[in-house]
Design a protein around this motif. Structure first.
Motif, mmCIF file in Angstrom:
data_model
loop_
_atom_site.group_PDB
_atom_site.id
_atom_site.type_symbol
_atom_site.label_atom_id
_atom_site.label_comp_id
_atom_site.label_asym_id
_atom_site.label_seq_id
_atom_site.Cartn_x
_atom_site.Cartn_y
_atom_site.Cartn_z
ATOM 1 N N ALA A 1 8.648 12.235 -16.454
ATOM 2 C CA ALA A 1 7.370 12.062 -15.618
ATOM 3 C C ALA A 1 7.044 13.176 -14.695
ATOM 4 O O ALA A 1 8.126 13.650 -14.329
ATOM 5 N N PRO A 2 6.007 13.496 -14.370
ATOM 6 C CA PRO A 2 5.474 14.503 -13.271
ATOM 7 C C PRO A 2 6.355 14.327 -11.746
ATOM 8 O O PRO A 2 6.610 12.984 -11.517
ATOM 9 N N VAL A 3 6.850 15.126 -11.332
ATOM 10 C CA VAL A 3 7.391 15.107 -10.050
ATOM 11 C C VAL A 3 6.571 14.645 -8.870
ATOM 12 O O VAL A 3 5.409 14.959 -8.837
ATOM 13 N N LYS A 4 6.993 13.351 -8.437
ATOM 14 C CA LYS A 4 6.203 12.804 -7.416
ATOM 15 C C LYS A 4 6.235 13.257 -6.018
ATOM 16 O O LYS A 4 7.456 13.750 -5.592
ATOM 17 N N GLU A 5 5.029 14.034 -5.309
ATOM 18 C CA GLU A 5 4.998 14.481 -4.182
ATOM 19 C C GLU A 5 4.207 13.747 -3.298
ATOM 20 O O GLU A 5 3.201 13.668 -3.285
ATOM 21 N N LEU A 6 4.976 13.074 -2.167
ATOM 22 C CA LEU A 6 4.210 12.426 -1.260
ATOM 23 C C LEU A 6 3.867 12.869 -0.071
ATOM 24 O O LEU A 6 4.792 13.827 0.674
ATOM 25 N N SER A 7 2.800 12.957 0.602
ATOM 26 C CA SER A 7 2.275 13.703 1.992
ATOM 27 C C SER A 7 1.696 12.738 2.872
ATOM 28 O O SER A 7 1.145 11.949 2.465
ATOM 29 N N ILE A 8 1.880 13.095 4.250
ATOM 30 C CA ILE A 8 1.427 12.557 5.095
ATOM 31 C C ILE A 8 0.537 13.469 6.132
ATOM 32 O O ILE A 8 0.893 14.558 6.405
ATOM 33 N N LEU A 9 -0.895 13.249 5.970
ATOM 34 C CA LEU A 9 -1.808 14.076 6.751
ATOM 35 C C LEU A 9 -2.203 13.623 7.927
ATOM 36 O O LEU A 9 -2.482 12.321 8.129
ATOM 37 N N CYS A 10 -2.257 14.597 9.113
ATOM 38 C CA CYS A 10 -2.603 14.020 10.436
ATOM 39 C C CYS A 10 -3.994 14.744 10.878
ATOM 40 O O CYS A 10 -4.326 14.415 11.915
ATOM 41 N N THR B 1 0.793 12.291 -8.028
ATOM 42 C CA THR B 1 0.573 11.590 -9.201
ATOM 43 C C THR B 1 -0.478 10.959 -9.256
ATOM 44 O O THR B 1 -0.792 10.408 -10.404
ATOM 45 N N GLU B 2 -1.129 10.556 -8.127
ATOM 46 C CA GLU B 2 -2.170 9.568 -8.230
ATOM 47 C C GLU B 2 -3.445 10.316 -7.213
ATOM 48 O O GLU B 2 -3.323 9.674 -6.073
ATOM 49 N N PRO B 3 -3.966 11.165 -7.519
ATOM 50 C CA PRO B 3 -4.798 11.868 -6.434
ATOM 51 C C PRO B 3 -5.709 10.987 -5.962
ATOM 52 O O PRO B 3 -6.374 11.399 -4.695
ATOM 53 N N GLY B 4 -6.309 9.966 -6.626
ATOM 54 C CA GLY B 4 -7.245 9.211 -5.776
ATOM 55 C C GLY B 4 -6.878 8.133 -5.242
ATOM 56 O O GLY B 4 -7.647 6.969 -4.918
ATOM 57 N N ARG B 5 -5.516 7.964 -5.194
ATOM 58 C CA ARG B 5 -4.904 6.382 -4.507
ATOM 59 C C ARG B 5 -5.428 6.499 -2.944
ATOM 60 O O ARG B 5 -5.486 7.253 -2.447
ATOM 61 N N LYS B 6 -5.829 5.196 -2.973
ATOM 62 C CA LYS B 6 -6.180 4.870 -1.421
ATOM 63 C C LYS B 6 -5.181 4.212 -0.612
ATOM 64 O O LYS B 6 -4.451 3.220 -1.188
ATOM 65 N N MET B 7 -4.950 4.383 0.595
ATOM 66 C CA MET B 7 -4.179 3.733 1.347
ATOM 67 C C MET B 7 -4.980 2.738 2.223
ATOM 68 O O MET B 7 -6.113 2.606 2.543
ATOM 69 N N GLN B 8 -4.230 1.497 2.408
ATOM 70 C CA GLN B 8 -4.977 0.352 3.384
ATOM 71 C C GLN B 8 -4.144 -0.125 4.411
ATOM 72 O O GLN B 8 -3.146 -0.821 4.099
ATOM 73 N N TRP B 9 -4.592 0.033 5.681
ATOM 74 C CA TRP B 9 -3.693 -0.503 7.008
ATOM 75 C C TRP B 9 -4.159 -1.779 6.951
ATOM 76 O O TRP B 9 -5.547 -2.287 6.938
ATOM 77 N N ARG B 10 -3.280 -2.611 7.117
ATOM 78 C CA ARG B 10 -3.608 -3.947 7.559
ATOM 79 C C ARG B 10 -4.440 -4.364 8.602
ATOM 80 O O ARG B 10 -5.294 -5.099 8.749
ATOM 81 N N THR B 11 -4.220 -3.551 9.771
ATOM 82 C CA THR B 11 -5.168 -3.535 10.984
ATOM 83 C C THR B 11 -5.208 -2.098 11.630
ATOM 84 O O THR B 11 -4.426 -1.245 11.361
#
Length: 378
Positions: free
Chosen positions: A134-143, A153-163
């Motif tokens: 499997a491809p190496v998973k690289e996670l980033s936080i952007l500010c 590994t999922e370029p189109g993945r969206k995050m959803q904050w509860r509030t």
């Protein structure tokens, strides 16, 4: 399984103890009328289950739950409350279950069945996953510009904050990463208009949702709690602000190789720090990073001009001027770019607009040296 009971109401404590002893599935190793006494016991002796009342003086059950989770994540909590409004909040705080007062034997039996099922599930050993390419998973936080998570590994993945408050609390912890922040400081910054008790309850619920989101993204980021303080720590997660600061250079560009390296760093700056969220507590940091970006980008523009790329320099400089419209250094370099391109109409138009801006906004004129140079060029 070992259990302790914590409730400031002695009759309720005795009632629960009698029902548990009659059932016989749990061994009661302690009962306490304050959260602090119960926590002191857990520091000396572990328990599998804690029956914990929410509405207690000094330290409420939701706050005590944070301490218990910090001691041992395997300790399960059953929250008890006389107020149904807290039931959902308690359950969301990763509780094994919740009970409404007065506790009945039928409802307690369901809780004990749930605890037994949970114990059996925890004891099941999953076989190791087979190795794969499997491809190496690289996670980033952007500010920069806005707070975002990215997954290579999922370029189109969206995050959803509860509030929006969950987003702000996470941003605040990330802003102070590695440093402990007093619970009261977070509450004052994020919920300044709330009553203290309600604000603290909101904080505990919010932290739970943050942890849940981090777990869903499989991020090696921890939100820790100790001695009335929170802190965020991270490993194996990229942060654009850290990358920018590590690659920052405030000196002139000396070579094409260095220019290319700096271009990668400058592209991290998608906008000002947390620009979209307008957090007052981030303003000083935002300005510091903006000043660094402008300085570094100016040196790249100067190199582009000296290496015969005035159009590239002009595009960069016009973008920079939107952030710092009164800078005479920026204005000089923009005018030089127009001159190198042979666009003297653009040269004159830009200088006239700059003079008008200074006169209308600041009540001043460009310095005499610049004005003499402009007239000479024209």
């Amino acid at each position: 399984m070992k259990a302790i009971l914590i409730d400031d109401e002695k009759p309720a404590l005795q009632h629960l103890e009698r029902m548990l002893l009659k059932d016989g599935r749990l061994t009661i190793t302690g009962k306490f009328t304050s959260a602090r006494l119960g926590l002191a016991h857990l520091e000396r002796e572990k328990a599998d289950i804690v029956f914990l009342d929410i509405g207690m003086p000094e330290m409420n059950g939701l706050e005590a739950g944070e301490y218990i989770a910090g001691m041992d994540r395997n300790t399960r909590i059953v929250y008890i409350t006389a107020y149904s409004e807290y039931a959902i909040e308690a359950f969301e705080l990763n509780a094994a279950d919740y009970l409404l007062k007065p506790v009945t034997s039928q409802r307690l039996n369901k809780t004990l069945e749930r605890l037994e099922v949970g114990k059996e599930s925890a004891e099941v050993k999953m076989p190791p996953a087979p190795a794969s390419a499997a491809p190496v998973k690289e996670l980033s936080i952007l500010c920069f510009h806005r707070l975002e998570f990215t997954d290579s590994t999922e370029p189109g993945r969206k995050m959803q904050w509860r509030t929006s408050k969950a987003q702000e609390v996470f941003a605040l912890l990330l802003h102070n990463r590695g440093q402990w922040i007093l619970k009261d400081t977070i509450v004052d910054l994020v919920w300044p208009d709330f009553k203290p008790e309600k604000a603290v309850t909101n904080l505990h619920t919010t932290v739970y949702h943050i942890r849940k989101l981090l777990k869903a993204w499989d991020m090696e980021v921890l939100v820790e709690f100790s001695q009335e303080r929170y802190r965020l720590t991270k490993e194996q997660v990229l942060l654009d602000v850290e990358e920018f600061e590590l690659g920052y250079a405030g000196t002139p560009v000396e070579s094409e190789e260095e220019w290319l390296r700096r271009e990668k760093i400058l592209k991290l700056y998608r906008g000002d720090y947390l620009q979209e969220h307008h957090y007052d507590w981030a303003e000083i940091r935002r300005k510091e990073l903006q000043v660094r970006y402008i300085r570094m980008a100016l040196h790249s523009a100067e190199y582009e001009l000296s290496s015969g790329r005035p159009r590239l320099a002009l595009e960069r400089l016009l973008d920079l001027q939107a952030a710092d419209p009164y800078s005479d250094q920026l204005c000089r370099l923009i005018l030089r770019s127009y001159a190198d391109l042979g666009d003297f109409i653009g040269f004159r138009t830009h200088y006239d607009k700059y003079k008008e801006l200074l006169e209308n906004e600041l009540g001043i004129r460009p310095d005499q040296v610049m004005d003499s140079w402009v007239q000479k060029v024209l």
